[in-house]
Design an enzyme around this catalytic site. Structure first.
Site, PDB file in Angstrom:
ATOM      1  N   CYS A   1      -1.430 -43.337 -13.669  1.00  0.00           N
ATOM      2  CA  CYS A   1      -0.773 -44.694 -13.377  1.00  0.00           C
ATOM      3  C   CYS A   1      -0.950 -45.655 -14.119  1.00  0.00           C
ATOM      4  CB  CYS A   1      -1.466 -45.098 -11.648  1.00  0.00           C
ATOM      5  SG  CYS A   1      -0.473 -46.079 -10.935  1.00  0.00           S
ATOM      6  N   HIS A  29      -0.569 -40.279  -9.171  1.00  0.00           N
ATOM      7  CA  HIS A  29      -1.982 -40.095  -9.136  1.00  0.00           C
ATOM      8  C   HIS A  29      -2.225 -38.642  -8.791  1.00  0.00           C
ATOM      9  CE1 HIS A  29      -3.717 -44.127  -9.503  1.00  0.00           C
ATOM     10  NE2 HIS A  29      -2.575 -44.599  -8.762  1.00  0.00           N
ATOM     11  N   GLU A  71      -4.698 -36.843  -9.172  1.00  0.00           N
ATOM     12  CA  GLU A  71      -6.243 -36.620  -8.663  1.00  0.00           C
ATOM     13  C   GLU A  71      -6.256 -36.557  -7.021  1.00  0.00           C
ATOM     14  OE1 GLU A  71      -5.121 -39.181 -10.052  1.00  0.00           O
ATOM     15  OE2 GLU A  71      -6.096 -41.156  -9.481  1.00  0.00           O
TER      16      GLU A  71
HETATM   17  N1  GLN Z   1      -1.546 -51.863 -11.588  1.00  0.00           N
HETATM   18  C1  GLN Z   1      -0.406 -50.959 -12.085  1.00  0.00           C
HETATM   19  C2  GLN Z   1       0.737 -51.069 -10.970  1.00  0.00           C
HETATM   20  O1  GLN Z   1       0.416 -51.821  -9.941  1.00  0.00           O
HETATM   21  C3  GLN Z   1      -1.258 -49.688 -11.919  1.00  0.00           C
HETATM   22  C4  GLN Z   1      -1.471 -49.267 -10.601  1.00  0.00           C
HETATM   23  C5  GLN Z   1      -2.467 -47.967 -10.469  1.00  0.00           C
HETATM   24  O2  GLN Z   1      -3.107 -47.853 -11.711  1.00  0.00           O
HETATM   25  N2  GLN Z   1      -2.989 -47.540  -9.517  1.00  0.00           N
HETATM   26  O3  GLN Z   1       1.599 -50.603 -11.354  1.00  0.00           O
END
Ligand code: GLN
Length: 548
Positions: free
Chosen positions: A389, A513, A515
């Protein structure tokens, strides 16, 4: 209704209510999830509900440094990390309905009151709040054999009272053998090495004062409870001695089911709930889980996790996913947390001995320059890299800055006025005002391009993974980034989801994600890829060529 042809309608729902005594952080959730695992091994359809007595509607707006990571469910629910443990132990997907919070309950009841649903009545904690709590538990349990309901916090907390009252009513409404109250409590050692039962006695007294008598007591202690300790707990807490179990410390949480099985907790639970083991061969039933979690791990490696929270729970699912990948590849994975802020000014010596680097998700500015440094180090030195992410977005920024030649490239989340916003807000987020539950959340499908690392890992043209973000790769920069050598190998409706570097031994970033879907026995492909890459890259890697 359940679709399982073996579903036994006469069995009906059984409930295991789990409360905690003395203090939080005892591993009540792991104990509960372990019982669930054992019942699953015995052939039952098991689900779980986690009650969080806070006023937040969900965990989405909470700081991971206080409560640990925000776990994301397939339906986009942003929930307490215990739900992640339940998913991993039960190997079942949960939904937002499996996390009851005071915020959700009160919101529902107050909205119903405003709509006039209680016209003429005084709306009260009993019965309106307690009724809503019971309804939620019944709905979440629908179609399963056994539902484990864990009440967060400790017995005696003011905010937990309404839940304990709801459980008391619930038990009153069901048959005796439908409900099992399990109290997980602390049994500390005194200075002279004696196991002390007084804290347990006090917390059970507290429970009984609100009308609840535990059926089972599980003592969390460094070691197994002595016979004398069990006897004392049985006598003072008014339970049979056979109903007092130990849950001693173990090195690995996945061994807790093995431990409580040795204690006979599962047998006792089944007997009390009047359900017979359904496994075809009871001797075999633990095998699959046991085999998975006791897998020999002859190899070893060290993975750097470059984050800003010095709290393992803030990255729990990543630690677990690395562990799952370790089980699958026979590797003991040691995860070394590195503070991203310390990497910012050329302190990359901390990365010198690691075998692979993970940059996790995150929000806000703090520590981002250090994360970009970690990406640069991994890219230039051929160190296996997995970006999750924010870690994906940082990889794109690093490439734009150091290879494409846009030194001020950034994300508008971090640097609003950047001349090169290679990461920018998602168009559908422009007008979003509320912060709770409004990100791009949960399962979305990603199309994977053939002949890419992503395709090799997922062995498929598609993957479905969970999301939680507001920003994305700015479409205006995609062509230039690709011309410079970056490959976007996974795309979801023209949205970049996976990035990789073909020149590199293993360099991949995912907007999603992975994970959150990783489990013991079915590790997440990018994590398995990372650990496998660690074993195939040499310990002293050559610098990687990057296109001019
Ligand atoms: N802050 C970034 C976004 O909102 C990444 C979000 C995250 O890593 N979950 O896109």
């Amino acid at each position: 209704m359940p679709t399982d042809p073996d579903y036994d309608p006469t069995l009906g729902n059984k409930f295991i209510f789990v409360t905690g005594g003395v203090m939080s952080g005892l591993g009540k959730g792991i104990t509960a999830a372990s019982v669930g695992r054992l019942l699953k091994n015995a052939g039952f359809d098991v689900t779980a509900v986690k009650i969080d007595p806070y006023l937040n509607v969900d965990a989405g707006t909470m700081n991971p440094f206080q409560h640990g990571e925000v776990f994301v469910l397939k339906d986009g629910g942003e929930v307490d990390l215990d739900l992640g443990n339940y998913e991993r132990f039960l190997d079942e997907d949960m939904t937002s309905d499996h996390n009851i919070t005071t915020g959700k309950v009160y919101k529902q009841v107050i909205e119903a009151e405003r709509a006039g649903d209680y016209l003429g009545k005084t709306v009260q904690i009993i019965p309106h709040i307690t009724d809503d709590i019971k309804r939620r538990i019944r709905e979440a349990a629908h179609g399963t054999d056994v539902c484990i309901v864990e009440v967060g916090g400790t017995v005696g907390d003011i905010e937990g009272m309404q839940y304990l009252e709801a459980l008391r009513q619930f038990a009153h409404e069901q048959d005796d053998d439908d409900i099992l109250f399990t109290h997980v409590t602390l049994v500390p050692y005194s200075k002279n090495g004696e196991q002390k039962t007084k804290p347990t006695q006090h917390s059970v007294k507290e429970l009984r004062s609100i009308g609840l008598q535990p059926d089972v007591i599980v003592g969390r202690c460094e070691d197994r409870l002595d016979a004398k300790t069990r006897e004392k707990i049985a006598l003072f807490c008014d339970v049979p001695i056979d109903a007092v179990f130990s849950n001693p410390d173990v090195d690995d949480i996945y061994h807790v089911p093995l431990m409580v099985e040795e204690e006979g907790l599962d047998e006792y639970v089944m007997e009390s709930l009047n359900i017979a083991d359904r496994a075809l061969d009871p001797d075999e039933r633990q095998n699959e889980w046991r085999q998975t979690v006791t897998q020999e791990r002859a190899k070893e490696c060290e993975i750097a996790l470059v984050g800003k929270y010095e709290l393992e729970d803030a990255y729990l699912s990543i630690y677990e996913a690395l562990k799952h990948a370790g089980l699958e590849t026979g590797t003991r994975v040691n995860t070394k947390w590195i503070h991203s802020e310390t990497l910012a000014d050329g302190h990359d010596g901390q990365l010198a001995d690691v075998d692979g680097i993970v940059v996790p998700g995150g929000f806000g500015t703090r520590g981002t320059e250090g994360k970009i440094e970690a990406v640069r180090y991994a890219r230039e030195n051929g160190v296996p890299y997995l970006g999750l992410c924010l870690g994906f977005q940082m990889a794109v920024i690093e490439y734009a800055r150091n290879v494409l030649g846009l030194p001020e490239a950034h994300s508008t989340e971090i640097e609003e006025e950047t001349p090169d916003p290679v990461i920018d807000i998602l168009p559908e987020q422009y007008d979003v005002e509320d912060l709770g539950g409004t990100m791009r959340l949960g399962d979305h499908s990603t199309e994977i391009k053939p002949d890419t690392l992503a395709h090799e890992l997922y062995e498929s043209d598609e993957c479905i993974e969970r999301h939680r973000h507001r920003y994305e790769v700015n479409p205006e920069y995609i062509d230039r980034l690709e011309e410079a050598g970056l490959v976007f190998s996974g795309v979801s409706n023209n949205r970049m989801e996976v990035v990789e570097l073909p020149e590199h031994p293993f360099f991949i970033g995912t907007q999603f994600h992975p994970e959150f879907r990783s489990r013991p026995g079915s590790a997440s492909p990018p994590f398995v890829g990372l650990i496998e890459a660690v074993h195939t890259t040499s310990s002293d890697p050559e610098p990687v060529h990057t296109p001019e």
